[in-house]
Design a protein around this motif. Sequence first.
Motif, PDB file in Angstrom:
ATOM      1  N   ALA A 224       0.829  -1.204   0.000  1.00 58.47           N
ATOM      2  CA  ALA A 224       0.000   0.000   0.000  1.00 58.47           C
ATOM      3  C   ALA A 224       0.865   1.256   0.000  1.00 58.47           C
ATOM      4  O   ALA A 224       0.594   2.223  -0.734  1.00 58.47           O
ATOM      5  N   LEU A 225       1.919   1.251   0.808  1.00 62.37           N
ATOM      6  CA  LEU A 225       2.806   2.414   0.862  1.00 62.37           C
ATOM      7  C   LEU A 225       3.578   2.568  -0.446  1.00 62.37           C
ATOM      8  O   LEU A 225       3.736   3.687  -0.955  1.00 62.37           O
ATOM      9  N   ALA A 226       4.054   1.455  -0.993  1.00 66.50           N
ATOM     10  CA  ALA A 226       4.781   1.516  -2.262  1.00 66.50           C
ATOM     11  C   ALA A 226       3.891   2.091  -3.366  1.00 66.50           C
ATOM     12  O   ALA A 226       4.331   2.919  -4.172  1.00 66.50           O
ATOM     13  N   TYR A 227       2.635   1.658  -3.391  1.00 69.45           N
ATOM     14  CA  TYR A 227       1.707   2.152  -4.417  1.00 69.45           C
ATOM     15  C   TYR A 227       1.473   3.649  -4.248  1.00 69.45           C
ATOM     16  O   TYR A 227       1.475   4.407  -5.230  1.00 69.45           O
ATOM     17  N   LEU A 228       1.269   4.089  -3.008  1.00 67.36           N
ATOM     18  CA  LEU A 228       1.048   5.515  -2.747  1.00 67.36           C
ATOM     19  C   LEU A 228       2.240   6.344  -3.205  1.00 67.36           C
ATOM     20  O   LEU A 228       2.083   7.374  -3.878  1.00 67.36           O
ATOM     21  N   LEU A 229       3.437   5.912  -2.854  1.00 63.17           N
ATOM     22  CA  LEU A 229       4.633   6.673  -3.201  1.00 63.17           C
ATOM     23  C   LEU A 229       4.872   6.694  -4.708  1.00 63.17           C
ATOM     24  O   LEU A 229       5.350   7.691  -5.254  1.00 63.17           O
ATOM     25  N   ARG A 230       4.531   5.609  -5.381  1.00 58.58           N
ATOM     26  CA  ARG A 230       4.790   5.548  -6.830  1.00 58.58           C
ATOM     27  C   ARG A 230       3.717   6.253  -7.641  1.00 58.58           C
ATOM     28  O   ARG A 230       4.017   6.984  -8.586  1.00 58.58           O
ATOM     29  N   GLU A 231       2.448   6.027  -7.290  1.00 60.19           N
ATOM     30  CA  GLU A 231       1.347   6.548  -8.100  1.00 60.19           C
ATOM     31  C   GLU A 231       0.796   7.881  -7.599  1.00 60.19           C
ATOM     32  O   GLU A 231       0.078   8.564  -8.323  1.00 60.19           O
ATOM     33  N   GLY A 232       1.098   8.227  -6.348  1.00 58.00           N
ATOM     34  CA  GLY A 232       0.661   9.517  -5.836  1.00 58.00           C
ATOM     35  C   GLY A 232      -0.757   9.554  -5.309  1.00 58.00           C
ATOM     36  O   GLY A 232      -1.285  10.632  -5.018  1.00 58.00           O
ATOM     37  N   HIS A 233      -1.399   8.408  -5.177  1.00 58.32           N
ATOM     38  CA  HIS A 233      -2.749   8.370  -4.603  1.00 58.32           C
ATOM     39  C   HIS A 233      -2.958   7.023  -3.922  1.00 58.32           C
ATOM     40  O   HIS A 233      -2.213   6.067  -4.159  1.00 58.32           O
ATOM     41  N   GLU A 234      -3.969   6.954  -3.078  1.00 59.38           N
ATOM     42  CA  GLU A 234      -4.185   5.733  -2.308  1.00 59.38           C
ATOM     43  C   GLU A 234      -4.606   4.565  -3.200  1.00 59.38           C
ATOM     44  O   GLU A 234      -5.242   4.763  -4.243  1.00 59.38           O
ATOM     45  N   PRO A 235      -4.275   3.354  -2.799  1.00 57.62           N
ATOM     46  CA  PRO A 235      -4.737   2.168  -3.536  1.00 57.62           C
ATOM     47  C   PRO A 235      -6.181   1.858  -3.144  1.00 57.62           C
ATOM     48  O   PRO A 235      -6.441   1.020  -2.273  1.00 57.62           O
TER      49      PRO A 235
ATOM     50  N   ARG B  59      -3.840  -4.607 -14.403  1.00 51.38           N
ATOM     51  CA  ARG B  59      -3.845  -3.146 -14.249  1.00 51.38           C
ATOM     52  C   ARG B  59      -2.545  -2.657 -13.617  1.00 51.38           C
ATOM     53  O   ARG B  59      -1.928  -1.692 -14.094  1.00 51.38           O
ATOM     54  N   LEU B  60      -2.120  -3.325 -12.548  1.00 50.47           N
ATOM     55  CA  LEU B  60      -0.921  -2.886 -11.843  1.00 50.47           C
ATOM     56  C   LEU B  60       0.340  -3.127 -12.668  1.00 50.47           C
ATOM     57  O   LEU B  60       1.284  -2.332 -12.617  1.00 50.47           O
ATOM     58  N   LEU B  61       0.359  -4.205 -13.437  1.00 52.54           N
ATOM     59  CA  LEU B  61       1.489  -4.435 -14.341  1.00 52.54           C
ATOM     60  C   LEU B  61       1.568  -3.336 -15.395  1.00 52.54           C
ATOM     61  O   LEU B  61       2.650  -2.864 -15.750  1.00 52.54           O
ATOM     62  N   THR B  62       0.400  -2.931 -15.894  1.00 55.95           N
ATOM     63  CA  THR B  62       0.357  -1.859 -16.885  1.00 55.95           C
ATOM     64  C   THR B  62       0.877  -0.561 -16.284  1.00 55.95           C
ATOM     65  O   THR B  62       1.638   0.180 -16.921  1.00 55.95           O
ATOM     66  N   GLU B  63       0.485  -0.277 -15.040  1.00 52.98           N
ATOM     67  CA  GLU B  63       0.958   0.933 -14.374  1.00 52.98           C
ATOM     68  C   GLU B  63       2.458   0.869 -14.096  1.00 52.98           C
ATOM     69  O   GLU B  63       3.160   1.877 -14.195  1.00 52.98           O
ATOM     70  N   LEU B  64       2.943  -0.313 -13.755  1.00 54.12           N
ATOM     71  CA  LEU B  64       4.382  -0.463 -13.525  1.00 54.12           C
ATOM     72  C   LEU B  64       5.176  -0.227 -14.801  1.00 54.12           C
ATOM     73  O   LEU B  64       6.241   0.393 -14.784  1.00 54.12           O
ATOM     74  N   GLY B  65       4.650  -0.724 -15.916  1.00 52.66           N
ATOM     75  CA  GLY B  65       5.334  -0.552 -17.191  1.00 52.66           C
ATOM     76  C   GLY B  65       6.761  -1.070 -17.128  1.00 52.66           C
ATOM     77  O   GLY B  65       7.024  -2.161 -16.601  1.00 52.66           O
ATOM     78  N   PRO B  66       7.723  -0.283 -17.617  1.00 52.20           N
ATOM     79  CA  PRO B  66       9.131  -0.715 -17.595  1.00 52.20           C
ATOM     80  C   PRO B  66       9.668  -0.935 -16.187  1.00 52.20           C
ATOM     81  O   PRO B  66      10.694  -1.590 -16.009  1.00 52.20           O
TER      82      PRO B  66
END
Length: 285
Positions: A120-131, A172-179
Amino acid sequence: MEFPTVCPACAGENRAEFTDSSVHDLTCAHCGARYCVFLRKQKFEVLFDLGTQALMDGYAREAVASFAAALERFFEFYVWAFTLERAANAEQEFGAALSGLEGTWRHVASQSERQLGMFALAYLLREGHEPDFLTARGLGTDFRNRVIHRGALPTRAEVEAYAALVFALIDRLLTELGPGAAHAELAQEQVFASHLAGLPDGVTAVFEEHPGMFRARRFGGLAPTPKLSPQPVPGQVPGQPRKPGKAVNDARAYQQALFRQALEERGALLRSFKGPPLNVPPGRE
């Protein structure tokens, strides 16, 4: 669970069991040649494919356990990808970053709730919004717990819906991760390199990639599925993007359409790839 592999010396088929490390030291049953198979496939992919195979074979309850484990291991994969990507952007040496990550992960390796918190924290820091998908409904938690912890016997339709939910979320999350996903994959390559360096003379190294439900999406074989309303609504032209007010129903239909599309393309390959064990009479595999 076994998979077929071809001996590089005599081309005879052998079967190997999946391992946690994706490294498989083998001796050919036909000619005695020694070889090592390095399987370029992440653990969440293996688990999801095992769940898909179980579902296709009619083992609905067993499939749920594999799908649930696949989601947990994907959250781990995401944390590793994010952490190593962040270290690379800060020009931190890969070995040092990986060592720190491995040491930190050991503190939560046996505690799934803490792992979820790290994700959850990793997602917030990477995407800028809550999961916002980390809800009981978004993860299918109630269904998972009923089946795994309370022994419920699910219908195939229920398992397909759960599989579709898990597949769509990982996709969805793989797409957001991309490279960014490549950073976690590099960690696997380092494991391979270490084992490869220690192989004795006369052992052939074989690198393989297997057909799977996520392979086509990640490497271009499976086209994106548009989010369209499953049923026409008054005043809406067929094929038109969804209108407000249908979000929940559309999300479910989209998940199922996405999973079915992948299953149509990759399911036959998985079934063919799985095959019956060697030297087993037909009908007894």
